[in-house]
Write a protein that holds these residues in place. Structure first.
Motif, PDB file in Angstrom:
ATOM      1  N   LEU A 137       0.830  -1.213   0.000  1.00  0.00           N
ATOM      2  CA  LEU A 137       0.000   0.000   0.000  1.00  0.00           C
ATOM      3  C   LEU A 137       0.861   1.260   0.000  1.00  0.00           C
ATOM      4  O   LEU A 137       0.448   2.305  -0.493  1.00  0.00           O
ATOM      5  N   LEU A 138       2.070   1.144   0.539  1.00  0.00           N
ATOM      6  CA  LEU A 138       2.975   2.302   0.574  1.00  0.00           C
ATOM      7  C   LEU A 138       3.351   2.782  -0.819  1.00  0.00           C
ATOM      8  O   LEU A 138       3.677   3.942  -1.020  1.00  0.00           O
ATOM      9  N   HIS A 139       3.328   1.867  -1.756  1.00  0.00           N
ATOM     10  CA  HIS A 139       3.737   2.221  -3.117  1.00  0.00           C
ATOM     11  C   HIS A 139       2.564   2.701  -3.958  1.00  0.00           C
ATOM     12  O   HIS A 139       2.731   3.037  -5.118  1.00  0.00           O
ATOM     13  N   ARG A 140       1.381   2.674  -3.362  1.00  0.00           N
ATOM     14  CA  ARG A 140       0.209   3.141  -4.114  1.00  0.00           C
ATOM     15  C   ARG A 140      -0.157   4.559  -3.707  1.00  0.00           C
ATOM     16  O   ARG A 140       0.331   5.083  -2.722  1.00  0.00           O
ATOM     17  N   SER A 141      -1.032   5.164  -4.499  1.00  0.00           N
ATOM     18  CA  SER A 141      -1.477   6.511  -4.144  1.00  0.00           C
ATOM     19  C   SER A 141      -2.305   6.461  -2.868  1.00  0.00           C
ATOM     20  O   SER A 141      -2.958   5.455  -2.584  1.00  0.00           O
ATOM     21  N   VAL A 142      -2.312   7.567  -2.145  1.00  0.00           N
ATOM     22  CA  VAL A 142      -3.003   7.645  -0.862  1.00  0.00           C
ATOM     23  C   VAL A 142      -4.460   7.190  -0.979  1.00  0.00           C
ATOM     24  O   VAL A 142      -5.258   7.808  -1.696  1.00  0.00           O
ATOM     25  N   ASN A 143      -4.770   6.092  -0.339  1.00  0.00           N
ATOM     26  CA  ASN A 143      -6.130   5.535  -0.270  1.00  0.00           C
ATOM     27  C   ASN A 143      -6.741   5.144  -1.611  1.00  0.00           C
ATOM     28  O   ASN A 143      -7.871   4.657  -1.659  1.00  0.00           O
ATOM     29  N   GLU A 144      -6.032   5.366  -2.703  1.00  0.00           N
ATOM     30  CA  GLU A 144      -6.661   5.154  -4.003  1.00  0.00           C
ATOM     31  C   GLU A 144      -6.901   3.670  -4.254  1.00  0.00           C
ATOM     32  O   GLU A 144      -5.978   2.865  -4.249  1.00  0.00           O
ATOM     33  N   GLY A 145      -8.143   3.340  -4.458  1.00  0.00           N
ATOM     34  CA  GLY A 145      -8.510   1.959  -4.729  1.00  0.00           C
ATOM     35  C   GLY A 145      -8.359   1.029  -3.534  1.00  0.00           C
ATOM     36  O   GLY A 145      -8.512  -0.177  -3.674  1.00  0.00           O
ATOM     37  N   PHE A 146      -8.075   1.579  -2.357  1.00  0.00           N
ATOM     38  CA  PHE A 146      -7.991   0.726  -1.164  1.00  0.00           C
ATOM     39  C   PHE A 146      -9.383   0.183  -0.861  1.00  0.00           C
ATOM     40  O   PHE A 146     -10.384   0.875  -1.063  1.00  0.00           O
TER      41      PHE A 146
END
Ligand SMILES: Nc1ncnc2c1ncn2[C@@H]1O[C@H](COP(=O)(O)OP(=O)(O)OP(=O)(O)O)[C@@H](O)[C@H]1O
Ligand SMILES: [Mg+2]
Lengths: 254, 479
Positions: A137-146
């Motif tokens: 999740l650290l490598h993804r955009s903030v909350n995006e698609g979480f």
């Protein structure tokens, strides 16, 4: 640590909070419960400095200082943290980068050295592990698609990382599976120290089995109408809010 | 709620930090445009006769055509007779030591002290101050490799055969109103020639700066990469603050032969006008590259934050088989800025590929238009295009518009198009604030995240500069 006195809040011309009084001391855990639309999130957001809400009356003291006069980022730097009921997505902004900006802003304010990329990564990896959040999740955009649950866990992970003094959690338990709930509860309990205070907004007793509150308050139509110990949560779970409403009405008439 | 109460729409009110005027004696031609002025310019530059003839042909053609009106920008009519078409520092300058200290101070204010840059960054800088190149550094080292990097005027004198062969071969003097005007009156610019098989070992860079009042700046840049050559070129632009609008109509021509690559990066920060839309540069620029050779490659990267009006479509004509054209753009409009920018990719050769990534950011009352044309000709079997054009809105008084035109004459073509428009929401800003991040930093994070595909294409040190520039241009746009 936190003292809310006769707080009235409007959004547009609509009065949502109609005189809230609440005192939270360091080391305490308070739970706020109440039916949908009673104003719980509004209270949390006003404490965090959301500008869409207008305070028309009352005051809020944080460490004896006027909290309402502080910009939202100042409050954050002074140790106020809110875990959002609906964490917002910020496409394009990497989670790691975001957290580094946040952590360093807060550290700077506290007179600590800013962390460099290596120190930051070491710290983040350690914290993220303890909260059972996937490192990816650290490598993804903030909350995006979480997923819903990932968003909630991510909030608690951020809380653990930023080490606030006043933690406000707005329905962090909603949408969590049973294992995740325990992990989140452990994360919260780890933050439960004599120099911190925690305010847990929830609809369910579930979380309170793990994070046992010192006080439970019922927020109803913009007012705290009843306060009690941890048993109150059990009673509410069993009987709903109608009887509290009834009591409140009777008290108002008396 | 007390001092914390501001909303998006206020962070856009930062003063222009490069608004200073250099006091150097200037040699300015009287305002107005006629054949005598053109002869004067050509004479001052000691140009060969054919070049004067070419200018005059362009001028005569220009008299017969009208200013275009198809673009999505609005401005009061430009009086071409009130513009002065030539301004040169009076002293003749030969080496950096002779450069007027005032001028060097100007560059220092711009953050590009020539000496420093030479030594520290290994960037060769050809500085164009108004119309005449005053200092060209690193020439010696480049010369050893056979690379020619000099002012356009110098090239016209020293390498007339190259100039004559390529000038107007990509952008003919009949191309469009502003390019025609430029062909008639261009004053200076850069010339680069990289010979066969040579990889230019450093970034070549030019800083343009418009200084004299009421002077149009008409640069002409010509870059040629011969077979197997590689060059990366960066242009940075800044102009002082003036009440009236200044005209800037440049032409850039790029040519790549077989297996050659040109990367052309622009950071454009001309004065955008004040908060109320007064003053600022009119930036009407024609930039085009011709991938003449097989497997050749032209890549345009631009970060456009300045100018009152930007009208600019860096384009590629993909002639050689397997040639590649790329366009990466960030265009930011704030206050009353208008940008109508995009690209044109013309596929002629087989298996030609083009990539377009356009990021438009609008804040304040800014209007941002993306205009893209992808043309696949009948001959272009196996051509491919990928277009992505995204818009980011800050506040609710700005606008984003996209006009993608596609024309496909060969059925084997593969076209992909993606577009999205997003807004920086108050809730996103608040989320960042709640984590201790200020509004300015939050906007920077979001904007830089939005632009990262483009920044990735910029040379490292300029990517950092571009990020800073966006930050500065947006300060005050969110309260
Ligand atoms: N910005 C706003 N403008 C107008 N009304 C609002 C606004 N924000 C909240 N409200 C209204 O105020 C009331 C309280 O909302 P709030 O979100 O605080 O409730 P809540 O107690 O958190 O409810 P839930 O348990 O469903 O999360 C609701 O009726 C809601 O519609
Ligand atoms: Mg709520």
């Amino acid at each position: 640590m936190l003292e809310i006195k006769n707080l009235h809040v409007q959004a547009g011309n609509h009065e949502i909070l109609k005189g809230v009084d609440l005192k939270v001391n360091v080391g305490e855990v308070h739970s706020i419960m109440g039916p949908n639309g009673s104003g719980k999130s509004t209270l949390a957001q006003v404490l965090a400095g959301r500008e869409t809400y207008r305070v028309t009356e009352g005051e809020v003291l944080y460490d004896g200082k006027n909290l309402l006069e502080m910009a939202p980022e100042e409050r954050a730097c002074e140790g106020v943290f809110m875990a959002f009921q609906y964490p917002v997505e910020i496409p394009g902004v990497g989670s790691a980068q975001f957290l580094k900006a946040a952590l360093n802003a807060i550290r700077k304010r506290r007179g600590l050295e800013e962390l460099d990329a290596m120190e930051f990564l070491t710290l983040v990896k350690q914290k993220i592990k303890s909260l059972g959040v996937d490192e990816k999740l650290l490598h993804r955009s903030v909350n995006e698609g979480f997923s819903g649950g990932e968003k909630k866990r991510n909030e608690i992970f951020q809380m653990a990382l930023l080490e606030p003094r006043l933690c406000i959690m707005d329905e962090t338990d909603s949408g969590l599976d049973i294992d995740a709930l325990k992990i989140v509860a452990n994360g919260v309990n780890a933050l439960r120290t004599p120099e911190r205070a925690i305010v847990v907004i929830t609809h369910y007793q579930r979380l309170l089995n793990y994070v046992v509150p010192d006080y439970v308050h019922v927020l109803l139509d913009g007012r705290i109408v009843k306060s009690g110990g941890k048993e109150l949560a059990l009673e509410l779970e069993e009987k709903g809010y109608a009887w509290v409403e009834e009591e409140a009405r009777a008290a108002a008439q008396a | 709620m007390s001092k914390a109460t501001d909303t998006i729409g206020e962070l856009v009110s930062q003063d222009y930090k490069w608004g200073f005027v250099t006091e150097i004696e200037q040699d300015i031609a009287p305002p107005g445009l006629n054949e005598d002025i053109i002869r004067l310019i050509s004479g001052k530059k000691e140009e060969p006769e054919w070049l004067l003839e070419w200018r005059l042909k362009a001028y005569r053609y220009w008299l017969t055509i009208k200013e275009p009106t198809w673009h999505n920008v609005h401005y009061s009519p430009i009086d071409y007779q009130s513009v002065s078409y030539y301004a040169a520092p009076k002293k003749k300058l030969e080496s950096l030591d002779e450069v007027d200290p005032e001028l060097l101070k100007t560059y220092a204010k711009l953050g590009i002290p020539l000496e420093e840059q030479k030594m520290l960054t290994g960037v060769a800088v050809d500085a164009v101050f108004d119309s005449v190149s005053v200092a060209t550094t690193y020439k010696g080292k480049l010369a050893e490799l056979g690379i020619i990097f000099c002012s356009f005027s110098e090239a016209a004198q020293q390498h007339p055969e190259l100039v004559r062969r390529y000038l107007g071969s990509v952008v003919p003097y009949t191309d469009n109103f502003f390019a025609t005007l430029n062909s008639a009156v261009f004053t200076d610019g850069s010339f680069v020639y990289v010979p066969k098989g040579v990889r230019c070992p450093m970034e070549l860079s030019t800083y343009f700066r418009i200084n004299a009042e009421s002077t149009g700046q008409f640069e002409r840049t010509l870059i040629i990469a011969d077979e197997g050559a590689y060059v990366s070129y960066l242009e940075g632009c800044t102009a002082p603050m003036r009440d009236e609008n200044q005209l800037h109509a440049a032409v850039v021509e790029l040519i790549t032969h077989d297996n050659a690559t040109i990367k052309y990066s622009t950071i454009q920060n001309w004065y955008p006008g004040d908060k109320d839309g007064k003053g600022g540069i009119f930036n009407f620029v024609t930039k085009r590259g011709k991938c003449l050779g097989r497997n050749s490659h032209i890549s345009w990267t631009q970060v456009e934050t300045g100018s009152a009006i930007t009208w600019k479509y860096p384009s590629c004509i993909l002639i050689g088989d397997n040639s590649v054209g790329e366009f990466y753009s960030v265009a930011l409009t704030n206050n009353y800025q208008q940008a109508d920018t995009g690209t044109k990719m013309t596929h002629i050769g087989k298996n030609t590929r083009s990539t377009i990534v356009s990021k438009g950011i609008s804040a304040g009352h800014g209007q941002n238009t993306y205009r893209g044309g992808v043309k696949i000709l009948k001959s272009a079997t196996g051509a491919r295009n990928y277009t992505q054009c995204d818009s980011l809105l800050i506040g609710d008084k700005c606008g984003a518009h996209t006009f993608p035109y596609i024309e496909v004459k060969n059925p084997t073509a593969r076209m992909e198009h993606e577009a999205c428009t997003s807004k920086i929401g108050d809730d996103q800003i608040f989320y960042c604030n709640q984590r201790g991040i200020t509004k300015e930093d939050a906007v920077n994070l979001i904007v830089n995240g939005f632009c990262k595909e483009v920044f990735r294409e910029l040379p490292m040190e300029f990517a950092v500069e571009a990020q800073k520039l966006l930050g500065i241009s947006l300060e005050g746009s969110v309260g």
